[in-house]
Structure formats: structure tokens, C-alpha cells
Design a protein around this motif. Structure first.
Motif, PDB file in Angstrom:
ATOM      1  N   VAL A  10      -3.436  14.459  46.220  1.00 56.61           N
ATOM      2  CA  VAL A  10      -3.299  14.118  47.571  1.00 56.61           C
ATOM      3  C   VAL A  10      -4.598  13.240  47.855  1.00 56.61           C
ATOM      4  O   VAL A  10      -5.474  12.989  47.237  1.00 56.61           O
ATOM      5  CB  VAL A  10      -3.890  15.527  48.427  1.00 56.61           C
ATOM      6  N   GLU A  11      -3.915  11.977  48.723  1.00 55.79           N
ATOM      7  CA  GLU A  11      -4.999  10.827  49.081  1.00 55.79           C
ATOM      8  C   GLU A  11      -4.964  10.722  50.654  1.00 55.79           C
ATOM      9  O   GLU A  11      -4.208  11.195  51.125  1.00 55.79           O
ATOM     10  CB  GLU A  11      -4.127   9.566  48.869  1.00 55.79           C
ATOM     11  N   LEU A  12      -6.181  10.189  50.986  1.00 52.55           N
ATOM     12  CA  LEU A  12      -6.404  10.362  52.413  1.00 52.55           C
ATOM     13  C   LEU A  12      -6.912   8.748  52.567  1.00 52.55           C
ATOM     14  O   LEU A  12      -7.778   8.318  52.068  1.00 52.55           O
ATOM     15  CB  LEU A  12      -7.496  11.091  53.033  1.00 52.55           C
ATOM     16  N   HIS A  13      -6.479   7.956  53.545  1.00 51.93           N
ATOM     17  CA  HIS A  13      -6.792   6.577  53.731  1.00 51.93           C
ATOM     18  C   HIS A  13      -6.915   6.487  55.132  1.00 51.93           C
ATOM     19  O   HIS A  13      -6.123   6.689  56.122  1.00 51.93           O
ATOM     20  CB  HIS A  13      -5.635   5.588  53.568  1.00 51.93           C
ATOM     21  N   VAL A  14      -8.242   6.239  55.659  1.00 48.10           N
ATOM     22  CA  VAL A  14      -8.756   6.186  57.078  1.00 48.10           C
ATOM     23  C   VAL A  14      -9.084   4.804  57.277  1.00 48.10           C
ATOM     24  O   VAL A  14      -9.725   4.027  56.693  1.00 48.10           O
ATOM     25  CB  VAL A  14      -9.875   7.242  57.189  1.00 48.10           C
ATOM     26  N   ASN A  15      -8.683   4.393  58.412  1.00 50.47           N
ATOM     27  CA  ASN A  15      -8.973   3.115  58.967  1.00 50.47           C
ATOM     28  C   ASN A  15      -9.186   3.088  60.434  1.00 50.47           C
ATOM     29  O   ASN A  15      -8.692   3.646  61.327  1.00 50.47           O
ATOM     30  CB  ASN A  15      -7.914   2.242  58.675  1.00 50.47           C
ATOM     31  N   PHE A  16     -10.257   2.515  60.752  1.00 54.21           N
ATOM     32  CA  PHE A  16     -10.702   2.423  62.209  1.00 54.21           C
ATOM     33  C   PHE A  16     -10.421   1.116  62.865  1.00 54.21           C
ATOM     34  O   PHE A  16     -10.217  -0.050  62.059  1.00 54.21           O
ATOM     35  CB  PHE A  16     -12.265   2.412  62.388  1.00 54.21           C
ATOM     36  N   GLY A  17      -9.807   1.257  63.870  1.00 53.96           N
ATOM     37  CA  GLY A  17      -9.449  -0.229  64.564  1.00 53.96           C
ATOM     38  C   GLY A  17      -7.784  -0.268  64.309  1.00 53.96           C
ATOM     39  O   GLY A  17      -7.208   0.873  64.674  1.00 53.96           O
ATOM     40  N   GLU A  18      -7.268  -1.327  63.885  1.00 51.19           N
ATOM     41  CA  GLU A  18      -5.994  -1.655  63.865  1.00 51.19           C
ATOM     42  C   GLU A  18      -5.498  -0.633  62.696  1.00 51.19           C
ATOM     43  O   GLU A  18      -6.128  -0.700  61.698  1.00 51.19           O
ATOM     44  CB  GLU A  18      -5.426  -2.935  63.318  1.00 51.19           C
ATOM     45  N   GLU A  19      -4.060  -0.158  62.657  1.00 51.64           N
ATOM     46  CA  GLU A  19      -3.427   0.722  61.630  1.00 51.64           C
ATOM     47  C   GLU A  19      -3.206  -0.232  60.407  1.00 51.64           C
ATOM     48  O   GLU A  19      -2.881  -1.465  60.477  1.00 51.64           O
ATOM     49  CB  GLU A  19      -2.303   1.195  62.106  1.00 51.64           C
ATOM     50  N   ASN A  20      -3.599   0.209  59.323  1.00 50.61           N
ATOM     51  CA  ASN A  20      -3.145  -0.517  58.164  1.00 50.61           C
ATOM     52  C   ASN A  20      -2.014  -0.591  57.919  1.00 50.61           C
ATOM     53  O   ASN A  20      -0.933   0.210  58.205  1.00 50.61           O
ATOM     54  CB  ASN A  20      -3.888   0.310  56.963  1.00 50.61           C
ATOM     55  N   ALA A  21      -1.336  -1.902  57.598  1.00 52.83           N
ATOM     56  CA  ALA A  21       0.100  -2.317  57.453  1.00 52.83           C
ATOM     57  C   ALA A  21       0.584  -1.856  56.200  1.00 52.83           C
ATOM     58  O   ALA A  21       1.959  -2.282  55.848  1.00 52.83           O
ATOM     59  CB  ALA A  21       0.480  -3.639  58.042  1.00 52.83           C
ATOM     60  N   LEU A  22       0.046  -1.571  55.121  1.00 49.06           N
ATOM     61  CA  LEU A  22       0.385  -1.554  53.683  1.00 49.06           C
ATOM     62  C   LEU A  22       1.155  -0.269  53.696  1.00 49.06           C
ATOM     63  O   LEU A  22       1.136   0.649  54.492  1.00 49.06           O
ATOM     64  CB  LEU A  22      -0.932  -1.552  52.963  1.00 49.06           C
ATOM     65  N   THR A  23       2.138  -0.446  52.718  1.00 56.39           N
ATOM     66  CA  THR A  23       2.871   0.587  52.474  1.00 56.39           C
ATOM     67  C   THR A  23       2.215   1.621  51.524  1.00 56.39           C
ATOM     68  O   THR A  23       1.166   1.604  51.450  1.00 56.39           O
ATOM     69  CB  THR A  23       4.080   0.474  51.567  1.00 56.39           C
ATOM     70  N   ASP A  24       2.591   2.940  51.462  1.00 52.32           N
ATOM     71  CA  ASP A  24       2.238   4.023  50.768  1.00 52.32           C
ATOM     72  C   ASP A  24       1.819   3.642  49.339  1.00 52.32           C
ATOM     73  O   ASP A  24       0.439   3.857  48.848  1.00 52.32           O
ATOM     74  CB  ASP A  24       2.934   5.193  50.677  1.00 52.32           C
ATOM     75  N   ASP A  25       2.598   3.164  48.626  1.00 55.26           N
ATOM     76  CA  ASP A  25       2.366   2.563  47.284  1.00 55.26           C
ATOM     77  C   ASP A  25       1.182   1.470  47.239  1.00 55.26           C
ATOM     78  O   ASP A  25       0.447   1.647  46.384  1.00 55.26           O
ATOM     79  CB  ASP A  25       3.702   1.944  46.621  1.00 55.26           C
ATOM     80  N   GLU A  26       1.210   0.744  48.206  1.00 61.10           N
ATOM     81  CA  GLU A  26       0.395  -0.449  48.210  1.00 61.10           C
ATOM     82  C   GLU A  26      -1.110   0.002  48.508  1.00 61.10           C
ATOM     83  O   GLU A  26      -2.336  -0.355  47.942  1.00 61.10           O
ATOM     84  CB  GLU A  26       0.649  -1.452  49.117  1.00 61.10           C
ATOM     85  N   LEU A  27      -1.333   1.105  49.175  1.00 64.12           N
ATOM     86  CA  LEU A  27      -2.343   1.722  49.605  1.00 64.12           C
ATOM     87  C   LEU A  27      -3.108   2.594  48.425  1.00 64.12           C
ATOM     88  O   LEU A  27      -4.175   2.517  48.079  1.00 64.12           O
ATOM     89  CB  LEU A  27      -2.295   2.827  50.855  1.00 64.12           C
ATOM     90  N   SER A  28      -2.303   3.330  47.570  1.00 64.05           N
ATOM     91  CA  SER A  28      -2.631   3.852  46.369  1.00 64.05           C
ATOM     92  C   SER A  28      -3.146   2.810  45.447  1.00 64.05           C
ATOM     93  O   SER A  28      -4.170   3.025  44.697  1.00 64.05           O
ATOM     94  CB  SER A  28      -1.483   4.729  45.771  1.00 64.05           C
ATOM     95  N   LYS A  29      -2.481   1.867  45.301  1.00 64.87           N
ATOM     96  CA  LYS A  29      -2.895   0.871  44.206  1.00 64.87           C
ATOM     97  C   LYS A  29      -3.985   0.131  44.674  1.00 64.87           C
ATOM     98  O   LYS A  29      -4.900  -0.307  43.953  1.00 64.87           O
ATOM     99  CB  LYS A  29      -1.843  -0.456  44.229  1.00 64.87           C
TER     100      LYS A  29
END
Length: 434
Positions: free
Chosen positions: A332-351
């Protein structure tokens, strides 16, 4: 003196023998100090709260860049894994797990409950890796926290990976919970699409799922959080999707009376109580999750599951639940970003998370070897340093204390900030100041 430090690691069997000569030397040469220590008569701890110095902001000592980089961290030493900010009304994240019927639920650090839970690496700033062993549930967890080095105050990631603790013996499914909340507002919700999202099978042999949350932090403003699930398809039934994750959204209240100043805050931190409140017993779901190929016959197991329901129009607490066997390798992964939403894909976020962890771990090892040269005791040094830095906590509220020596009743002091260090979560689950 050394006992509190070793308690947290005594069950892991990985801490090498330490050379204690340097540690014992100051004690041996301080005979007068020892005399005072053991001749001291225990009494009530007293200190004058009225004479404490006024807390001021020292811009030269703690510049804005430093405060921004230290804003987020594992500042919840009383739970096995949690993240929060150093400001009031912060976004807050935590992990819990237990057996299917809910009678066993791990969340707060309890002495003797687990075989070990140790910070393997922790730099006190941007990065941390922890190992957890739960013999009763046959489960091993590895938790990871890391910040984006280009925006440490606005972007951070967390990961939880599960595996089977021992190959032998009967394996039972485990219930995993990831929760998020906002301590001082009604600012968090799960997107409508996420409420009905399903698993998808990928070419790399994994089942994958993705959810999206959004909310408002009292100080940092708007944020988005993406939750990514992954299961090993080879360890589950290839003909059907794994059991779908479940959820609950609610507004949880603070534990104080509405007339108290803290009533504007919430009780998000007390997540175990909220999970137990909303878990519903079922007569047995269709099947135990993540069945191994070739297994015949599915026992009816009484399960405690979240109700897949929003209990209030506005929420400050969202919990997600997934049922899986430890051997299915749930991640399970959690990716938190403040401000503009991160435009990366799920796979790009994991990498991206992998790259941050790799770079942060190398930097930690380099800094450790430079600070403590020699190398012969490097493993023990890493365990000790990581354990201490992982015990840093940040709390806000009003302490209970006696206002006068002869008074029996406790009264709440003015609101204050407590920055604490916990020597060992296993033996001392509550904050203990250095």
C-alpha cells in the motif's frame, strides 16, 4: 541506564554486540553522581510552570527553509506507524492491522504485543524505514516514509509492504487499515469514482488498485492523496479479483467537552477507537481473501469489516480496509501533495518513491559513517541513532497538572507544544521527554 535503549531491539536478534567500555566509563568515574542518585528519596515530581521561559522564534537558529523541511515526519511515536505535521490542525496518517474478526487490532505501541518493531534507518529529517514482526498473526511489515527533496514541505510518500513471517504453519488472512484525517476541520473526502473502484490485473503479474482523496489542511491548505494497492496475482485466485477494499468516512469528535477550548479540534488521532466503533461483524463473507491456487473448500469466517458508508455530510476521518493473506505481498502506498495535484501516473509515482528512498538511504549511510567513523560498530550505531530519531514526537494541547501542592484535582494548563523523544516504543508507549 542502557535498558530502555535495548528493549526495543532485544527481540529482533539483529543488534550486534556493542563495546560498552566507553558507555561505562562516565558512570564509573562519576561516583559522587551515583551516590546522589541512589541516596535520593523518591517523592512527587515538582516543577514551577510559571517560571518557564517564553518560547520565541529564532530565525537565525531555525530559518524558514529548515522549518519547511522539518514540517512533516513520523512525529507519532505512540503508534506503530504514523505521519503528521508540526502545526495545529495537521493532516494525519496512520496504520492499523488485525485478525479477521477484529478481536486483535494493532495500532498503539504496546509492550510485549509484537516480537519487534525497529527503525532500520531514520535520518530524523526526510526518510525512515521500519521493520515490524507480528508472530501471532504470522505477519512481517516494512514501513517507509520519505519526502520529495525538491519540496519537503509540500510532498511526501509512505509505503507499507507485508509478507509472511514464517513459511511453515497455517496462514490466516489479515485485515489492514490505512486512515487519514484532518485534526481541525471538515476537510477530507474520498472521490466518488474511488468509492466504486475495482482491481485491475497488470502484465507484470500483480493486481492493482488506486483511490484518490482530497482535503484541506488548516495551515498548508488544499491537498490531494493517492492510495495505491498491489497484490501478487500468483498468490491469489487467477480466476477472480481479490476481495475489494472497504471504507468508512465520518466526522469524529474530540474527547473533551464542547465547552473546552480543544472542542474545535478532532479526535482523529484516536483511530483505534473509531475503527472499533465502525467495524461491523458479518456472518462470513463469500471467501477468505487471496486464496492460494488449488485450495478447496472455503470456510465461513466471521469478519469485522468497514460498512462502505459515509456517516456525515462533512468528514474529517477516512479509513480504508483491505483483507489479504500475508504471503500475497500486499503493498500500500500513499502519495500526498499540497497545492496542485500531481500529474504523474500511478506507476510513475511508485518509481519516484523508489528513487527517493534509494537516494535518501545512501545519503543516510554516508552521513552516518562520517559522523561515527570506524565502522566496526556501524550496525549498532545505525540501530541506536535510527531508534532515537524515530522516537521524536510533536504534540499540541493542554497538559493536566496540579496547580498547588495540596490540591488533589488536576487542571488543564494553557495550550502548549510538546516536542518529545521516546526512548523505546515497546517499553514506553507514551511520550517521555529527554
Amino acid at each position: 541506564l542502557l535498558d530502555p535503549i535495548f528493549r526495543r531491539t532485544q527481540a529482533s536478534h539483529t543488534l550486534p554486540a556493542m563495546n560498552l567500555q566507553l558507555l561505562v566509563l562516565p558512570v564509573v568515574t562519576s561516583a559522587s553522581w551515583l551516590t546522589n542518585l541512589f541516596s535520593w528519596t523518591p517523592g512527587e515530581l515538582q516543577f514551577d510552570l510559571g517560571s518557564t521561559p517564553r518560547l520565541v522564534s529564532n530565525q537565525s537558529l531555525f530559518p524558514a527553509e529548515y522549518r519547511e523541511s522539518m514540517e512533516w515526519g513520523t512525529y507519532r511515536p505512540g503508534v506503530y506507524f504514523g505521519v503528521k505535521g508540526r502545526h495545529q490542525g495537521s493532516l494525519l496518517m496512520g496504520l492499523a492491522w488485525g485478525n479477521l474478526d477484529g478481536k486483535v487490532l494493532r495500532h498503539e505501541c504496546q509492550s510485549g504485543e509484537l516480537q519487534s518493531f525497529n527503525w532500520l534507518e531514520h535520518d530524523g529529517e526526510h526518510f525512515a524505514i521500519q521493520s515490524i514482526e507480528d508472530e501471532k498473526l504470522g505477519l512481517q511489515l516494512q514501513t517507509t516514509f520519505v519526502k520529495d527533496p525538491s519540496a519537503p514541505g509540500r510532498s511526501w510518500q509512505a509505503r507499507v509492504e507485508s509478507s509472511q513471517l514464517a513459511a511453515e504453519g497455517k496462514e490466516r488472512p489479515v485485515s489492514f487499515f490505512l486512515y487519514l484525517g484532518v485534526e481541525a476541520s471538515d476537510g477530507i473526502s474520498l472521490s466518488e469514482d474511488s468509492k466504486h473502484a475495482k482491481w485491475s490485473d497488470s502484465e507484470d503479474g500483480f493486481w492493482r488498485g488506486s483511490l484518490r482523496l482530497s482535503g484541506i489542511d488548516a495551515v498548508k491548505g488544499r491537498f490531494t492523496a493517492r492510495v495505491l494497492f498491489r497484490l501478487d496475482a500468483s498468490k491469489s485466485d487467477p480466476q477472480k479479483q481479490p476481495v475489494r477494499w472497504r471504507r468508512v468516512s465520518a466526522r469524529v469528535q474530540h474527547e473533551t467537552e464542547p465547552t473546552e477550548p480543544e472542542a474545535k479540534l478532532t479526535g482523529v488521532w484516536d483511530a483505534k477507537k473509531h475503527l472499533q466503533q465502525y467495524l461491523q461483524k458479518t456472518g462470513g463473507a463469500a471467501a477468505e481473501p487471496a486464496q492460494k491456487p488449488g485450495e478447496q473448500g472455503k470456510k465461513t469466517v466471521k469478519q469485522a469489516v468497514l460498512p462502505d458508508k459515509d456517516f456525515h455530510d462533512t468528514q474529517n476521518f477516512v479509513a480504508l480496509q483491505i483483507l489479504a493473506r500475508p504471503s500475497a505481498g500486499l503493498r500500500v502506498e500513499l502519495h500526498v501533495n499540497f497545492g496542485e495535484e500531481n500529474a504523474l501516473t500511478d506507476d510513475e509515482l511508485s518509481k519516484k518513491l523508489d528513487a527517493h528512498v534509494l537516494a535518501s538511504s545512501a545519503a543516510f549511510e554516508k552521513r552516518l559513517s562520517e559522523t561515527f567513523p570506524g565502522g566496526s560498530q556501524q550496525s549498532a550505531v545505525k540501530s541506536a541513532v535510527s531508534g532515537l530519531l524515530g522516537g521524536l514526537g510533536h504534540f499540541q494541547g493542554r497538559l493536566l497538572a496540579k496547580q498547588a501542592e495540596n490540591e488533589e484535582e488536576l487542571e488543564r494548563l494553557p495550550a502548549a507544544v510538546l516536542f518529545s523523544g521516546v526512548l523505546t516504543g515497546a517499553a514506553l508507549p507514551t511520550p517521555n521527554t529527554w
